[in-house]
Design an enzyme around this catalytic site. Structure first.
Site, PDB file in Angstrom:
ATOM      1  N   THR A  37      -8.731   1.223   0.288  1.00  0.00           N
ATOM      2  CA  THR A  37      -7.725   1.687   1.239  1.00  0.00           C
ATOM      3  C   THR A  37      -6.442   2.116   0.525  1.00  0.00           C
ATOM      4  O   THR A  37      -5.996   1.448  -0.396  1.00  0.00           O
ATOM      5  CB  THR A  37      -7.406   0.533   2.212  1.00  0.00           C
ATOM      6  OG1 THR A  37      -8.596   0.258   2.943  1.00  0.00           O
ATOM      7  CG2 THR A  37      -6.298   0.883   3.166  1.00  0.00           C
ATOM      8  N   ARG A  79      -7.679  -7.121   9.475  1.00  0.00           N
ATOM      9  CA  ARG A  79      -8.382  -6.001  10.083  1.00  0.00           C
ATOM     10  C   ARG A  79      -9.882  -6.222   9.966  1.00  0.00           C
ATOM     11  O   ARG A  79     -10.386  -6.553   8.888  1.00  0.00           O
ATOM     12  CB  ARG A  79      -8.021  -4.694   9.387  1.00  0.00           C
ATOM     13  CG  ARG A  79      -6.516  -4.419   9.334  1.00  0.00           C
ATOM     14  CD  ARG A  79      -6.258  -2.930   9.165  1.00  0.00           C
ATOM     15  NE  ARG A  79      -4.884  -2.632   8.767  1.00  0.00           N
ATOM     16  CZ  ARG A  79      -3.831  -2.634   9.587  1.00  0.00           C
ATOM     17  NH1 ARG A  79      -3.991  -2.962  10.855  1.00  0.00           N
ATOM     18  NH2 ARG A  79      -2.630  -2.328   9.139  1.00  0.00           N
ATOM     19  N   GLU A 109      -8.999   8.568   5.871  1.00  0.00           N
ATOM     20  CA  GLU A 109      -9.123   7.147   6.156  1.00  0.00           C
ATOM     21  C   GLU A 109      -9.273   6.968   7.660  1.00  0.00           C
ATOM     22  O   GLU A 109      -8.787   7.791   8.439  1.00  0.00           O
ATOM     23  CB  GLU A 109      -7.858   6.410   5.717  1.00  0.00           C
ATOM     24  CG  GLU A 109      -7.576   6.487   4.250  1.00  0.00           C
ATOM     25  CD  GLU A 109      -6.446   5.531   3.866  1.00  0.00           C
ATOM     26  OE1 GLU A 109      -6.750   4.415   3.446  1.00  0.00           O
ATOM     27  OE2 GLU A 109      -5.277   5.902   4.013  1.00  0.00           O
ATOM     28  N   GLU A 110      -9.874   5.837   8.035  1.00  0.00           N
ATOM     29  CA  GLU A 110     -10.054   5.546   9.455  1.00  0.00           C
ATOM     30  C   GLU A 110      -8.723   5.384  10.183  1.00  0.00           C
ATOM     31  O   GLU A 110      -8.665   5.481  11.397  1.00  0.00           O
ATOM     32  CB  GLU A 110     -10.925   4.304   9.643  1.00  0.00           C
ATOM     33  CG  GLU A 110     -10.566   3.073   8.805  1.00  0.00           C
ATOM     34  CD  GLU A 110      -9.228   2.459   9.082  1.00  0.00           C
ATOM     35  OE1 GLU A 110      -8.881   2.323  10.269  1.00  0.00           O
ATOM     36  OE2 GLU A 110      -8.530   2.096   8.097  1.00  0.00           O
ATOM     37  N   SER A 111      -7.648   5.106   9.423  1.00  0.00           N
ATOM     38  CA  SER A 111      -6.361   4.776  10.005  1.00  0.00           C
ATOM     39  C   SER A 111      -5.555   6.027  10.338  1.00  0.00           C
ATOM     40  O   SER A 111      -4.378   6.102  10.043  1.00  0.00           O
ATOM     41  CB  SER A 111      -5.597   3.893   9.039  1.00  0.00           C
ATOM     42  OG  SER A 111      -5.576   4.512   7.761  1.00  0.00           O
ATOM     43  N   ASP A 128       2.597  11.770   8.195  1.00  0.00           N
ATOM     44  CA  ASP A 128       1.348  11.887   7.434  1.00  0.00           C
ATOM     45  C   ASP A 128       0.101  11.496   8.232  1.00  0.00           C
ATOM     46  O   ASP A 128      -1.012  11.778   7.807  1.00  0.00           O
ATOM     47  CB  ASP A 128       1.430  11.113   6.092  1.00  0.00           C
ATOM     48  CG  ASP A 128       1.747   9.647   6.270  1.00  0.00           C
ATOM     49  OD1 ASP A 128       1.982   9.214   7.413  1.00  0.00           O
ATOM     50  OD2 ASP A 128       1.773   8.926   5.247  1.00  0.00           O
ATOM     51  N   ARG A 129       0.278  10.861   9.382  1.00  0.00           N
ATOM     52  CA  ARG A 129      -0.902  10.495  10.178  1.00  0.00           C
ATOM     53  C   ARG A 129      -1.153  11.500  11.297  1.00  0.00           C
ATOM     54  O   ARG A 129      -0.254  12.260  11.659  1.00  0.00           O
ATOM     55  CB  ARG A 129      -0.707   9.118  10.818  1.00  0.00           C
ATOM     56  CG  ARG A 129      -0.636   8.019   9.809  1.00  0.00           C
ATOM     57  CD  ARG A 129      -0.610   6.658  10.479  1.00  0.00           C
ATOM     58  NE  ARG A 129      -0.754   5.629   9.469  1.00  0.00           N
ATOM     59  CZ  ARG A 129      -1.126   4.388   9.698  1.00  0.00           C
ATOM     60  NH1 ARG A 129      -1.375   4.007  10.933  1.00  0.00           N
ATOM     61  NH2 ARG A 129      -1.246   3.522   8.715  1.00  0.00           N
ATOM     62  N   THR A 135       0.831  -1.217   0.000  1.00  0.00           N
ATOM     63  CA  THR A 135       0.000   0.000   0.000  1.00  0.00           C
ATOM     64  C   THR A 135       0.865   1.267   0.000  1.00  0.00           C
ATOM     65  O   THR A 135       0.477   2.277  -0.552  1.00  0.00           O
ATOM     66  CB  THR A 135      -0.893   0.040   1.271  1.00  0.00           C
ATOM     67  OG1 THR A 135      -1.119  -1.287   1.717  1.00  0.00           O
ATOM     68  CG2 THR A 135      -2.190   0.737   1.039  1.00  0.00           C
ATOM     69  N   LYS A 141       9.554   4.710  -0.945  1.00  0.00           N
ATOM     70  CA  LYS A 141       8.481   4.830  -1.935  1.00  0.00           C
ATOM     71  C   LYS A 141       8.806   5.914  -2.949  1.00  0.00           C
ATOM     72  O   LYS A 141       9.562   6.844  -2.665  1.00  0.00           O
ATOM     73  CB  LYS A 141       7.131   5.042  -1.276  1.00  0.00           C
ATOM     74  CG  LYS A 141       6.947   6.341  -0.592  1.00  0.00           C
ATOM     75  CD  LYS A 141       5.524   6.386  -0.057  1.00  0.00           C
ATOM     76  CE  LYS A 141       5.305   7.688   0.682  1.00  0.00           C
ATOM     77  NZ  LYS A 141       3.935   7.851   1.100  1.00  0.00           N
ATOM     78  N   ARG A 166       8.415  -2.055   1.878  1.00  0.00           N
ATOM     79  CA  ARG A 166       8.684  -1.971   3.316  1.00  0.00           C
ATOM     80  C   ARG A 166       9.175  -3.326   3.809  1.00  0.00           C
ATOM     81  O   ARG A 166       8.510  -4.335   3.587  1.00  0.00           O
ATOM     82  CB  ARG A 166       7.386  -1.592   4.026  1.00  0.00           C
ATOM     83  CG  ARG A 166       7.611  -0.875   5.306  1.00  0.00           C
ATOM     84  CD  ARG A 166       6.319  -0.362   5.850  1.00  0.00           C
ATOM     85  NE  ARG A 166       5.825   0.827   5.177  1.00  0.00           N
ATOM     86  CZ  ARG A 166       4.709   1.452   5.527  1.00  0.00           C
ATOM     87  NH1 ARG A 166       3.966   0.987   6.487  1.00  0.00           N
ATOM     88  NH2 ARG A 166       4.331   2.536   4.891  1.00  0.00           N
ATOM     89  N   LYS A 206      -1.522  12.263   2.734  1.00  0.00           N
ATOM     90  CA  LYS A 206      -2.201  12.707   3.940  1.00  0.00           C
ATOM     91  C   LYS A 206      -1.230  13.535   4.760  1.00  0.00           C
ATOM     92  O   LYS A 206      -0.020  13.498   4.512  1.00  0.00           O
ATOM     93  CB  LYS A 206      -2.763  11.524   4.705  1.00  0.00           C
ATOM     94  CG  LYS A 206      -1.774  10.466   5.072  1.00  0.00           C
ATOM     95  CD  LYS A 206      -2.508   9.233   5.591  1.00  0.00           C
ATOM     96  CE  LYS A 206      -1.548   8.104   5.843  1.00  0.00           C
ATOM     97  NZ  LYS A 206      -1.876   6.900   5.119  1.00  0.00           N
TER      98      LYS A 206
HETATM   99  C1  G1P Z   1      -2.627   0.990   6.533  1.00  0.00           C
HETATM  100  C2  G1P Z   1      -3.961   1.673   6.704  1.00  0.00           C
HETATM  101  C3  G1P Z   1      -4.334   2.400   5.436  1.00  0.00           C
HETATM  102  C4  G1P Z   1      -3.219   3.362   5.041  1.00  0.00           C
HETATM  103  C5  G1P Z   1      -1.897   2.635   4.976  1.00  0.00           C
HETATM  104  C6  G1P Z   1      -0.737   3.593   4.763  1.00  0.00           C
HETATM  105  O1  G1P Z   1      -2.704   0.052   5.484  1.00  0.00           O
HETATM  106  O2  G1P Z   1      -4.970   0.767   7.077  1.00  0.00           O
HETATM  107  O3  G1P Z   1      -5.543   3.083   5.620  1.00  0.00           O
HETATM  108  O4  G1P Z   1      -3.488   3.932   3.796  1.00  0.00           O
HETATM  109  O5  G1P Z   1      -1.651   1.943   6.212  1.00  0.00           O
HETATM  110  O6  G1P Z   1      -0.616   4.516   5.806  1.00  0.00           O
HETATM  111  P1  G1P Z   1      -2.988  -1.502   5.704  1.00  0.00           P
HETATM  112  O7  G1P Z   1      -1.935  -1.999   6.649  1.00  0.00           O
HETATM  113  O8  G1P Z   1      -4.343  -1.601   6.322  1.00  0.00           O
HETATM  114  O9  G1P Z   1      -2.922  -2.075   4.317  1.00  0.00           O
HETATM  115 ZN    ZN Z   2       3.005   7.518   7.754  1.00  0.00          ZN
END
Ligand code: G1P
Ligand code: ZN
Length: 544
Positions: free
Chosen positions: A345, A497, A364-366, A282-283, A19, A127, A23, A377
């Site tokens: 997501t 999740r 996003e909820e995260s 970013d969070r 995503t 990235k 990593r 973000k």
């Molecule tokens: C997680 C979050 C998702 C976010 C991503 C990158 O990804 O759930 O919303 O965009 O980190 O910060 P996931 O581990 O769920 O794939």
């Molecule tokens: Zn981050």
């Protein structure tokens, strides 16, 4: 003299970006020779960097400095014209996105594993962001991945390390290396969006705040903005120094990992406002005195108050949320007559909507929220947005949230994560769920009746690119939802999740604890998925 070497290497078959880029455990980069070089050369080959200008920086954790030196030499050998590098190799993800856009560069490389633990024992990530400042789209990351499987040589200049500690311009043979201040441009952008003098009045009026940078990249940004420019007292920003291992802290701003902040905000002498960001900035997490703001609610509240903010007044195209994010934003969009989009997501799905002027705000909820000011973000942006709202309304955080629920209803929401599950077991659970989808249609679970059960897919309205298998959705008649998906960002085992949500319009019933309010649905989720039985975990590892 610069000597360019072509070094034979062998392909790695595990460099598939998830995503948020590639990593891995830091040891994977350190122990496998040329692991980093392979991936960087694959990016360079696919993107074609000769004659281009790129941005480079990271969150400062372990291996950041060494990786930057390697990338500088590879960029020179691959014909890059100019590199813009954050001083000391630091750039938060939002600042990097902004710099890519502001200086009209061809893209950038961001070194970070975001919110994962850092240090030698932790994770490292890379990235690539494209020229609009957004994370590379799937078509590009797939092409890069295919290249990593074939690559046989990489190019690197035989040159000494570059001193990154001074803001200056250097040359490495034909390449210009500009070491830039990582903060000024970002601060200027924040000033264009928010009313700094209004926020400053709030901070000087006896209103107290604390910001926890978790020893990660946002520390210097936060000190400059909250303390130096807005006048909050020295010490408002805690854990302000970016450290290679985050001082042992886990730089993920949530109720589990930002413990120090949470304890402070729920203590007797809690400040009026508390916030934190993650490793790469970013969070965001927002708290009031004894009050946690659920990120899904936070996005909805930002959207509902956008007209109060200089940068968004009369300037809202539409809004978007990721599929697992609660429907709180939908309620706001409905009332304000804004278009809303539901995306898979990951931030990249929002950015094409931004480029097409279809949305202004999204989240996003995260713990991720942002707008079209950049294409990532943005943690500090979200904190400033909240401060700007509080400065206008002069209400407490909990009053703002509760008033919001009164007007729009409350979407009770929780996410249960089952971490470090064996990959095969996780696949098996998801497959079982997929297989049971047809039989769930119309099924009753107590007062909950299934209205629709599907495997979420999405077609980007601009590019027509399709994203499939983006999570299993079980939607009930009364608006409640259960979502199951596998994480794409973990580096150890699989993470499942489970997202659980229900809507409550009656304001007398809006002040329950969310685990309590969602008790019945949580059990339904566990029964349908048999998650506890199959993972042998008797409880989720993280509950948000
Ligand atoms: C997680 C979050 C998702 C976010 C991503 C990158 O990804 O759930 O919303 O965009 O980190 O910060 P996931 O581990 O769920 O794939
Ligand atoms: Zn981050």
């Amino acid at each position: 003299m610069l000597i360019i070497q072509e070094i034979a290497t062998h392909p790695f078959s595990d460099q598939k970006p998830g995503t948020s880029g590639l990593r891995k455990k830091t040891v994977v980069f350190e122990k496998n020779s040329n692991y980093l070089e392979n991936f960087i050369q694959a990016i360079f080959n696919v993107v074609g960097v000769s004659g281009k200008t790129l941005v480079l920086g990271g969150d400062g954790w372990y291996f950041n400095y060494q990786a930057i030196q390697i990338i500088i030499k590879m960029a020179a050998a691959n014909g890059v014209t100019q590199l813009l590098i954050g001083q000391n190799g630091l750039l938060s993800t939002p600042a990097a996105s902004h710099i890519i856009r502001k200086y009209k560069t061809d893209g950038g490389i961001i070194l970070s594993a975001s919110h994962n633990p850092g240090g030698q024992e932790g994770d490292f990530g890379i990235k690539f962001n494209i020229s609009n400042g957004a994370p590379a789209p799937e078509s590009l990351t797939n092409a890069i991945y295919e290249e990593t499987k074939k690559i046989r040589v990489f190019k690197i200049a035989n040159a000494p390390d570059i001193d990154l500690s001074q803001v200056t311009t250097l040359t490495l043979e034909n390449m210009t290396v500009s070491i830039i201040d990582p903060i000024v441009d970002y601060v200027e952008l924040m000033r264009q969006i928010f009313d700094f003098s209004l926020i400053s009045d709030l901070l000087k009026s006896g209103f107290s705040m604390t910001y926890d940078a978790l020893n990660a990249v946002t520390g210097p940004y936060a000190v400059e903005i909250f303390e130096n420019q807005l006048g909050a007292p020295k010490g408002t920003v805690v854990n302000a120094m970016p450290l290679q291992d985050f001082g042992g802290l886990h730089p993920d701003p949530n109720l589990t990992y930002a413990k120090e902040l949470v304890l402070k905000m729920f203590s007797q002498n809690a400040p009026d406002f508390g916030a934190a960001s993650d490793g790469d900035g970013d969070r965001n997490m927002i708290l009031g005195k004894g009050f946690f703001v659920n990120p899904s609610d936070s996005i909805a509240i930002l959207a509902a108050h956008a007209s109060l903010i200089k940068g968004y007044h009369n300037n809202m195209f539409g809004v978007a949320r990721s599929m697992p994010t609660s429907g709180a934003l939908d309620k706001v969009a409905e009332k304000l007559n804004l278009k809303i989009y539901e995306t898979p997501t990951g931030w990249k799905f929002f950015t094409s909507l931004m480029d097409a002027n279809m949305i202004t705000l999204c989240g996003e909820e995260s713990f991720g929220a942002g707008s079209n000011h950049i294409r990532e973000k943005d943690g500090i942006w979200a904190v400033l947005f909240w401060l700007n709202i509080l400065a206008q309304k002069r209400q407490s955080v909990s009053d703002v949230v509760q008033n919001h629920w009164r007007i729009f209803g409350r979407n009770y929401y929780t996410r249960h994560d089952y971490e470090n599950v064996e990959a095969e077991i996780a696949q098996h659970i998801m497959q079982n769920l997929l297989d049971t989808l047809p039989s769930l249609q119309g099924k009753e679970f107590g007062s909950y009746v299934v209205n629709k059960a599907d495997d979420f897919s999405y077609t980007d309205p601009i590019s027509d690119e399709q994203a499939i298998h983006q999570g299993i959705r079980i939607l009930f008649d009364n608006g409640a939802r259960l979502i199951f998906r596998l994480s794409g960002t973990g580096t150890q085992g699989a993470t499942i999740r489970v997202y659980i949500e229900k809507y409550e319009s009656d304001f007398v019933k809006q002040n329950m604890d969310s685990q309590e309010a969602l008790k019945e649905l949580i059990l339904i989720a566990e029964n349908i998925s048999k998650i506890k039985e199959l993972t042998h975990l008797d409880a989720p590892t993280v509950i948000t």
